[in-house]
Design an enzyme around this catalytic site. Structure first.
Site, PDB file in Angstrom:
ATOM      1  N   GLU A  42     -72.992  31.428  32.061  1.00  0.00           N
ATOM      2  CA  GLU A  42     -71.591  31.518  32.834  1.00  0.00           C
ATOM      3  C   GLU A  42     -70.947  30.374  31.940  1.00  0.00           C
ATOM      4  O   GLU A  42     -71.499  28.877  31.808  1.00  0.00           O
ATOM      5  CB  GLU A  42     -71.561  31.030  34.268  1.00  0.00           C
ATOM      6  N   ARG A 268     -87.141  27.896  38.431  1.00  0.00           N
ATOM      7  CA  ARG A 268     -86.112  26.951  37.501  1.00  0.00           C
ATOM      8  C   ARG A 268     -86.968  25.879  37.170  1.00  0.00           C
ATOM      9  O   ARG A 268     -87.700  25.521  37.565  1.00  0.00           O
ATOM     10  CB  ARG A 268     -85.040  26.131  38.425  1.00  0.00           C
ATOM     11  N   LYS A 278     -75.208  22.273  36.146  1.00  0.00           N
ATOM     12  CA  LYS A 278     -73.984  21.971  35.165  1.00  0.00           C
ATOM     13  C   LYS A 278     -72.929  21.011  35.969  1.00  0.00           C
ATOM     14  O   LYS A 278     -72.355  20.366  35.352  1.00  0.00           O
ATOM     15  CB  LYS A 278     -73.708  23.423  34.595  1.00  0.00           C
TER      16      LYS A 278
HETATM   17  P1  ATP Z   1     -76.637  25.201  36.856  1.00  0.00           P
HETATM   18  O1  ATP Z   1     -77.309  25.590  38.062  1.00  0.00           O
HETATM   19  O2  ATP Z   1     -77.090  24.248  35.974  1.00  0.00           O
HETATM   20  O3  ATP Z   1     -75.170  25.625  36.898  1.00  0.00           O
HETATM   21  P2  ATP Z   1     -76.829  28.161  36.179  1.00  0.00           P
HETATM   22  O4  ATP Z   1     -77.782  29.083  36.875  1.00  0.00           O
HETATM   23  O5  ATP Z   1     -75.429  28.294  37.192  1.00  0.00           O
HETATM   24  O6  ATP Z   1     -76.996  26.647  35.883  1.00  0.00           O
HETATM   25  P3  ATP Z   1     -75.871  29.926  34.472  1.00  0.00           P
HETATM   26  O7  ATP Z   1     -75.018  29.808  33.271  1.00  0.00           O
HETATM   27  O8  ATP Z   1     -75.581  31.096  35.359  1.00  0.00           O
HETATM   28  O9  ATP Z   1     -76.025  28.560  34.991  1.00  0.00           O
HETATM   29  O10 ATP Z   1     -77.415  30.236  33.702  1.00  0.00           O
HETATM   30  C1  ATP Z   1     -77.783  31.102  32.815  1.00  0.00           C
HETATM   31  C2  ATP Z   1     -79.142  31.621  33.172  1.00  0.00           C
HETATM   32  O11 ATP Z   1     -79.671  30.237  32.653  1.00  0.00           O
HETATM   33  C3  ATP Z   1     -79.519  32.281  34.333  1.00  0.00           C
HETATM   34  O12 ATP Z   1     -80.192  33.299  33.965  1.00  0.00           O
HETATM   35  C4  ATP Z   1     -80.069  31.074  35.053  1.00  0.00           C
HETATM   36  O13 ATP Z   1     -80.928  31.546  36.054  1.00  0.00           O
HETATM   37  C5  ATP Z   1     -80.775  30.289  34.085  1.00  0.00           C
HETATM   38  N1  ATP Z   1     -81.329  28.998  34.370  1.00  0.00           N
HETATM   39  C6  ATP Z   1     -80.034  28.269  34.663  1.00  0.00           C
HETATM   40  N2  ATP Z   1     -80.685  26.803  34.865  1.00  0.00           N
HETATM   41  C7  ATP Z   1     -82.091  27.050  34.692  1.00  0.00           C
HETATM   42  C8  ATP Z   1     -83.189  26.235  35.004  1.00  0.00           C
HETATM   43  N3  ATP Z   1     -83.037  24.829  35.283  1.00  0.00           N
HETATM   44  N4  ATP Z   1     -84.441  26.790  34.503  1.00  0.00           N
HETATM   45  C9  ATP Z   1     -84.407  28.084  34.071  1.00  0.00           C
HETATM   46  N5  ATP Z   1     -83.345  28.732  34.072  1.00  0.00           N
HETATM   47  C10 ATP Z   1     -82.266  28.416  34.323  1.00  0.00           C
HETATM   48 MG    MG Z   2     -75.493  30.595  37.731  1.00  0.00          MG
END
Ligand code: ATP
Ligand code: MG
Length: 563
Positions: A42, A268, A278
């Site tokens: 995102e 994660r 984020k």
């Molecule tokens: P955050 O929780 O940091 O805001 P998010 O999951 O909301 O991260 P996205 O932009 O939706 O951020 O993430 C893109 C991809 O990266 C998704 O498939 C998510 O599952 C993966 N991802 C995000 N954080 C992690 C992590 N700590 N370890 C592994 N994969 C991750």
């Molecule tokens: Mg997300």
């Protein structure tokens, strides 16, 4: 397996439970011709080390199976998203060494299709416009122990729902006054199935679609369908989406989609001394605890790049942590050691004196300036560098001692009356110290042993050790930024009394305003990693100007024992 679209060194060698699933699918499903994955960020912040793991997994899996991986911006929350983030994410993925398939994809380019699918659900009696406000909707939803109650708007007719949804789309209603919901099961033990929202009204313009829409789909209603549109075969996400999988499948089962992607979850990546959310990283930036998303203390990909971490080291680390379904925190030391290993093997060598002490070579005439030559790297073919030697040198203050009782084994540096080798240059002997009125040592008078450049001296001149140095006349002043961990506690977001911003290490950045680098460093380029011999790993910073070089310490040479 090599594929022209991808860097060949990552992901292809290792296996994990997702690869085992794919192996089984390839064996049992003759229709499965190509593995298609996607990385779906995102664009509401910069990518961090956790995303790197997901990138390596998604792109690496496609690479391993000769498939393709799409980059899809999951852009359903326009208020929080921006082009700045899109650009940064593209740059980070490319820098990590991956190429996405074809053009970049956006969930927003499927908004028309998603809208039509919402209409389809309404027509099937499987979606309705609900006028409960968010507070009421929450109360009706119940919780883990209380079953939900049906919304009073649940039984609206198809015709009413179609008309109301059209009005939502036309902008006839206020934000929050109504939403479109799926009609599934308010008693489900899975909260995600209690008539989840599909569309909400948002009077916000979108970075891709402008003012075309004032209703936007919810993540759950967009993600699986976008996967289906793109023909994703294996939709890999993190474990918090496990409970959303039944909903992901419900949409695919109830819509006329032509492909049926499957969702798989992995744990994660969490690192100690680090926050990987984020939202929290944005807070550090917005409240100026750090200097931007690419501050070298940030676990963002751009911060790590600026810090001097390399893409191969990050890929190697992601490979080392593996892919599982069990949550756990990884020691940040593991990432650091992957970086050290890469830099030890591949970084250029140079000398830089941090805390200088003047050494005058009494038996060397000013006019006898000498250009010594040193390899850029002791083992790799990386060319040579010129190392001018002059009458006045600078060495590290801590590399000199007046204490002649210090054992030769214990203090392998310069001691009055004894010999030391200057790296790549002569063996010298410290003859005399010069002190100021306050008794501080300000200068060493030393003599060189002739014929010792690149040659061992006779045994009676055997040096105690090797120290680094620069020629005072030729040295380039530079600023060094020395970093320590950003947090003082291993789990900064799990402290019950203090917020993570109260656990910031006050010494996470220390600036050495003026250090002295050998002249070859004048040509250092941003992202060029160096081992400053005996000092640490450093990289030229983007703040460097032609007048002033700035280096970031990537890491000390060795892991400190204190931690
Ligand atoms: P955050 O929780 O940091 O805001 P998010 O999951 O909301 O991260 P996205 O932009 O939706 O951020 O993430 C893109 C991809 O990266 C998704 O498939 C998510 O599952 C993966 N991802 C995000 N954080 C992690 C992590 N700590 N370890 C592994 N994969 C991750
Ligand atoms: Mg997300």
């Amino acid at each position: 397996m090599s594929n022209d679209n991808h860097t060949p060194d990552n992901g292809a060698k290792t296996s994990n439970f997702i690869h085992q699933i794919i192996d089984g699918d390839l064996k049992n499903n003759a229709d499965l011709k190509q593995i298609v994955t996607r990385f779906p960020p995102e664009p509401n912040g910069y990518l961090h080390i956790g995303h790197a793991k997901s990138i390596c997994l998604n792109f690496g899996t496609a690479q391993k199976y000769g498939g393709i991986c799409n980059l899809r911006f999951d852009d359903t929350n326009p208020e929080k998203e921006s082009q700045e983030y899109i650009d940064a994410i593209k740059k980070d993925i490319s820098w990590l060494g991956y190429k996405w398939n074809e053009e970049i994809k956006y969930t927003s380019s499927y908004f028309d299709q998603l809208h039509d699918w919402a209409v389809h659900l309404i027509e099937q009696g499987k979606a309705y416009v609900c006028d409960l406000d968010s507070e009421q909707a929450r109360a009706y939803r119940g919780d883990f122990t209380t079953p939900g109650k049906d919304s009073p708007f649940r039984d609206r007719s198809v015709a009413d729902n179609l008309a109301l949804f059209a009005k939502m789309k036309a902008g006839d209603f206020e934000e929050g006054s109504c939403s479109l919901r799926a009609k599934i099961d308010m008693q489900s033990s899975n909260m995600n199935l209690r008539d989840p929202m599909l569309y909400r009204i948002l009077n916000v313009s979108h970075h891709q679609t402008g003012d075309k829409w004032c209703i936007y789909p919810i993540y759950d209603f967009a993600h699986g369908q976008s996967d289906a549109i793109e023909g994703i075969t294996h939709s890999i996400c993190t474990l918090e989406f496990e409970g959303h999988r039944p909903l992901y499948e419900w949409f695919l089962d109830n819509l006329p989609v032509s492909a049926t992607p499957k969702q798989y979850e992995f744990s994660r990546l969490e690192l100690n001394y680090t926050v990987t959310s984020k939202r929290k990283l944005k807070q550090l930036v917005d409240q100026e605890f750090v200097n931007g998303w690419d501050d070298p203390r940030m676990p963002t990909i751009s911060g790590m790049r600026r810090r001097g971490f390399t893409a191969p080291a990050i890929r190697k680390f992601c490979d080392m942590v593996g892919v599982t379904r069990s949550n756990g925190t990884v020691d940040v030391g593991m990432l650091e050691s992957a970086v050290r290993e890469d830099l030890e093997a591949n970084a250029k060598r140079a000398m830089c004196v941090v805390d200088p002490l003047k050494v005058t070579i009494t038996n060397f005439a000013e006019a006898d300036r000498l250009d010594l030559i040193q390899p850029v790297h002791p083992k790799l073919e990386m060319g040579e560098r010129e190392l001018p030697f002059g009458k006045t040198l600078l060495i590290e203050k801590e590399d000199f001692s007046e204490d002649t009782t210090l054992g030769r084994k214990k203090f392998k540096r310069l001691v009055i009356g004894d010999f030391v080798r200057l790296r790549g240059a002569y063996v010298i002997k410290a003859d005399e110290v010069v002190k100021d009125a306050a008794g501080e040592i300000v200068e060493i008078l030393a003599s060189l042993v002739a014929g010792t450049v690149g040659a061992n001296p006779p045994p009676e001149f055997k040096p105690r050790g090797v120290i680094h140095w620069v020629s005072k006349e030729h040295a380039v002043p530079c600023e060094l930024r020395i970093y320590d961990r950003l947090f003082v506690e291993a789990n900064p977001d799990k402290n019950k009394e203090k917020s993570f911003t109260q656990l910031i290490n006050p010494d996470s950045l220390r600036v050495v305003a003026q250090a002295w680098a050998e002249p070859s460093l004048k040509s250092a380029q941003v992202e060029d990693g160096y081992q400053f011999e005996r000092t640490g790993y450093f990289v030229a910073d983007t703040d460097s100007t032609s007048d002033k070089l700035v280096f970031n310490q990537t890491l000390p040479l060795r892991e400190s024992k204190a931690k």
